[in-house]
Scaffold this motif. Structure first.
Motif, PDB file in Angstrom:
ATOM      1  N   THR A 192     -10.205 -61.368   9.166  1.00 48.33           N
ATOM      2  CA  THR A 192     -10.310 -62.821   9.267  1.00 48.33           C
ATOM      3  C   THR A 192     -11.680 -63.291   8.812  1.00 48.33           C
ATOM      4  O   THR A 192     -12.704 -62.822   9.316  1.00 48.33           O
ATOM      5  CB  THR A 192     -10.068 -63.275  10.724  1.00 48.33           C
ATOM      6  OG1 THR A 192      -8.791 -62.784  11.145  1.00 48.33           O
ATOM      7  CG2 THR A 192     -10.081 -64.789  10.833  1.00 48.33           C
ATOM      8  N   ILE A 193     -11.682 -64.232   7.859  1.00 45.83           N
ATOM      9  CA  ILE A 193     -12.922 -64.787   7.326  1.00 45.83           C
ATOM     10  C   ILE A 193     -12.889 -66.302   7.503  1.00 45.83           C
ATOM     11  O   ILE A 193     -12.023 -66.975   6.948  1.00 45.83           O
ATOM     12  CB  ILE A 193     -13.093 -64.446   5.835  1.00 45.83           C
ATOM     13  CG1 ILE A 193     -13.087 -62.925   5.615  1.00 45.83           C
ATOM     14  CG2 ILE A 193     -14.375 -65.089   5.285  1.00 45.83           C
ATOM     15  CD1 ILE A 193     -13.081 -62.503   4.152  1.00 45.83           C
ATOM     16  N   ALA A 194     -13.831 -66.824   8.291  1.00 48.15           N
ATOM     17  CA  ALA A 194     -13.995 -68.272   8.387  1.00 48.15           C
ATOM     18  C   ALA A 194     -14.931 -68.694   7.262  1.00 48.15           C
ATOM     19  O   ALA A 194     -15.921 -68.011   6.988  1.00 48.15           O
ATOM     20  CB  ALA A 194     -14.582 -68.657   9.741  1.00 48.15           C
ATOM     21  N   VAL A 195     -14.617 -69.801   6.611  1.00 52.68           N
ATOM     22  CA  VAL A 195     -15.417 -70.271   5.472  1.00 52.68           C
ATOM     23  C   VAL A 195     -16.002 -71.635   5.816  1.00 52.68           C
ATOM     24  O   VAL A 195     -15.294 -72.642   5.809  1.00 52.68           O
ATOM     25  CB  VAL A 195     -14.575 -70.333   4.178  1.00 52.68           C
ATOM     26  CG1 VAL A 195     -15.432 -70.828   3.026  1.00 52.68           C
ATOM     27  CG2 VAL A 195     -13.978 -68.972   3.862  1.00 52.68           C
ATOM     28  N   GLY A 238      -5.616 -60.376   0.690  1.00 52.13           N
ATOM     29  CA  GLY A 238      -5.047 -60.109   2.002  1.00 52.13           C
ATOM     30  C   GLY A 238      -5.845 -60.553   3.202  1.00 52.13           C
ATOM     31  O   GLY A 238      -5.395 -60.368   4.340  1.00 52.13           O
ATOM     32  N   TYR A 239      -7.009 -61.147   2.993  1.00 50.45           N
ATOM     33  CA  TYR A 239      -7.775 -61.645   4.134  1.00 50.45           C
ATOM     34  C   TYR A 239      -7.184 -62.967   4.602  1.00 50.45           C
ATOM     35  O   TYR A 239      -6.697 -63.762   3.798  1.00 50.45           O
ATOM     36  CB  TYR A 239      -9.240 -61.873   3.763  1.00 50.45           C
ATOM     37  CG  TYR A 239     -10.002 -60.614   3.451  1.00 50.45           C
ATOM     38  CD1 TYR A 239     -10.588 -59.855   4.464  1.00 50.45           C
ATOM     39  CD2 TYR A 239     -10.148 -60.174   2.135  1.00 50.45           C
ATOM     40  CE1 TYR A 239     -11.293 -58.699   4.171  1.00 50.45           C
ATOM     41  CE2 TYR A 239     -10.862 -59.021   1.835  1.00 50.45           C
ATOM     42  CZ  TYR A 239     -11.422 -58.287   2.861  1.00 50.45           C
ATOM     43  OH  TYR A 239     -12.126 -57.145   2.558  1.00 50.45           O
ATOM     44  N   ARG A 240      -7.241 -63.207   5.890  1.00 48.06           N
ATOM     45  CA  ARG A 240      -6.868 -64.506   6.430  1.00 48.06           C
ATOM     46  C   ARG A 240      -8.100 -65.393   6.337  1.00 48.06           C
ATOM     47  O   ARG A 240      -9.167 -65.038   6.838  1.00 48.06           O
ATOM     48  CB  ARG A 240      -6.427 -64.376   7.881  1.00 48.06           C
ATOM     49  CG  ARG A 240      -5.989 -65.687   8.468  1.00 48.06           C
ATOM     50  CD  ARG A 240      -5.341 -65.482   9.813  1.00 48.06           C
ATOM     51  NE  ARG A 240      -5.011 -66.773  10.371  1.00 48.06           N
ATOM     52  CZ  ARG A 240      -5.205 -67.098  11.636  1.00 48.06           C
ATOM     53  NH1 ARG A 240      -5.672 -66.215  12.489  1.00 48.06           N
ATOM     54  NH2 ARG A 240      -4.901 -68.299  12.062  1.00 48.06           N
ATOM     55  N   ILE A 241      -7.972 -66.541   5.690  1.00 49.56           N
ATOM     56  CA  ILE A 241      -9.084 -67.459   5.477  1.00 49.56           C
ATOM     57  C   ILE A 241      -8.924 -68.665   6.399  1.00 49.56           C
ATOM     58  O   ILE A 241      -7.888 -69.336   6.376  1.00 49.56           O
ATOM     59  CB  ILE A 241      -9.140 -67.925   4.001  1.00 49.56           C
ATOM     60  CG1 ILE A 241      -9.248 -66.731   3.053  1.00 49.56           C
ATOM     61  CG2 ILE A 241     -10.283 -68.917   3.801  1.00 49.56           C
ATOM     62  CD1 ILE A 241     -10.491 -65.887   3.215  1.00 49.56           C
ATOM     63  N   LEU A 242      -9.951 -68.933   7.185  1.00 48.93           N
ATOM     64  CA  LEU A 242      -9.964 -70.089   8.083  1.00 48.93           C
ATOM     65  C   LEU A 242     -10.987 -71.093   7.542  1.00 48.93           C
ATOM     66  O   LEU A 242     -12.189 -70.909   7.703  1.00 48.93           O
ATOM     67  CB  LEU A 242     -10.347 -69.652   9.506  1.00 48.93           C
ATOM     68  CG  LEU A 242      -9.457 -68.577  10.125  1.00 48.93           C
ATOM     69  CD1 LEU A 242     -10.005 -68.158  11.483  1.00 48.93           C
ATOM     70  CD2 LEU A 242      -8.022 -69.065  10.236  1.00 48.93           C
ATOM     71  N   PRO A 243     -10.512 -72.144   6.857  1.00 52.79           N
ATOM     72  CA  PRO A 243     -11.430 -73.102   6.231  1.00 52.79           C
ATOM     73  C   PRO A 243     -12.024 -74.098   7.231  1.00 52.79           C
ATOM     74  O   PRO A 243     -11.319 -74.613   8.103  1.00 52.79           O
ATOM     75  CB  PRO A 243     -10.541 -73.813   5.206  1.00 52.79           C
ATOM     76  CG  PRO A 243      -9.149 -73.656   5.726  1.00 52.79           C
ATOM     77  CD  PRO A 243      -9.116 -72.414   6.557  1.00 52.79           C
ATOM     78  N   VAL A 244     -13.330 -74.340   7.076  1.00 49.89           N
ATOM     79  CA  VAL A 244     -14.054 -75.272   7.945  1.00 49.89           C
ATOM     80  C   VAL A 244     -14.811 -76.264   7.069  1.00 49.89           C
ATOM     81  O   VAL A 244     -15.683 -75.872   6.291  1.00 49.89           O
ATOM     82  CB  VAL A 244     -15.051 -74.520   8.858  1.00 49.89           C
ATOM     83  CG1 VAL A 244     -15.792 -75.497   9.762  1.00 49.89           C
ATOM     84  CG2 VAL A 244     -14.345 -73.434   9.672  1.00 49.89           C
ATOM     85  N   ASN A 245     -14.440 -77.544   7.190  1.00 48.64           N
ATOM     86  CA  ASN A 245     -15.146 -78.602   6.475  1.00 48.64           C
ATOM     87  C   ASN A 245     -14.641 -79.940   7.017  1.00 48.64           C
ATOM     88  O   ASN A 245     -13.466 -80.270   6.844  1.00 48.64           O
ATOM     89  CB  ASN A 245     -14.884 -78.518   4.963  1.00 48.64           C
ATOM     90  CG  ASN A 245     -15.757 -79.469   4.173  1.00 48.64           C
ATOM     91  OD1 ASN A 245     -16.107 -80.542   4.645  1.00 48.64           O
ATOM     92  ND2 ASN A 245     -16.096 -79.072   2.960  1.00 48.64           N
TER      93      ASN A 245
END
Length: 136
Positions: free
Chosen positions: A15-18, A40-47
């Motif tokens: 899991t990668i938060a961006v 294949g990474y789960r991306i959690l976008p923050v903006n």
């Protein structure tokens, strides 16, 4: 974090938060997480600008504390001058690694994270390093 240690960490991460994720496909804050998502990474976008919209199959949230789940990597696309404004949120989130993208360095921010036991990679592109380490 270097070479084999970094490769092992990236192989285990899921899991990668961006922080600073962007909708514009021409911006690094979009194509870098897209590359990782496609691997294949789960991306959690923050903006906050795009909160409520969808990117990489996830709802964009306004702030790190809205994530509400553990994060392996926090990938940061924010100017160095904005980093200290996120420090308390990052310390509360406690990602396993904070990654400051190419051109982003802030010695005070980095030191505070390390003092809290959070490793930091600074001024390096996560996509470039992933490609180098995994030959993708």
């Amino acid at each position: 974090m270097k070479g084999p240690e970094l490769k092992g960490f990236l192989a285990r991460a899921r899991t990668i938060a961006v922080l600073g994720a962007h909708k514009d496909p021409g911006r690094a804050a979009h194509y870098v997480p897209r590359y990782l998502w496609e691997r294949g990474y789960r991306i959690l976008p923050v903006n906050p600008r795009f909160a409520g919209e969808e990117l990489f199959g996830e709802r964009v949230v306004a702030g790190l504390l809205e994530l509400g789940e553990p994060v392996d990597i926090l990938d940061v696309f924010r100017s160095p001058s904005a980093l200290m404004g996120h420090l308390e949120e990052v310390l509360t989130l406690r990602p396993r690694l904070v990654w400051l993208q190419s051109g982003i360095r802030h010695p005070g921010f980095e030191e505070r994270l390390r003092e809290a036991g959070i490793p930091v990679v600074a001024d390096r592109c996560l996509m470039v390093e992933h490609r180098r380490l995994f030959g993708v």
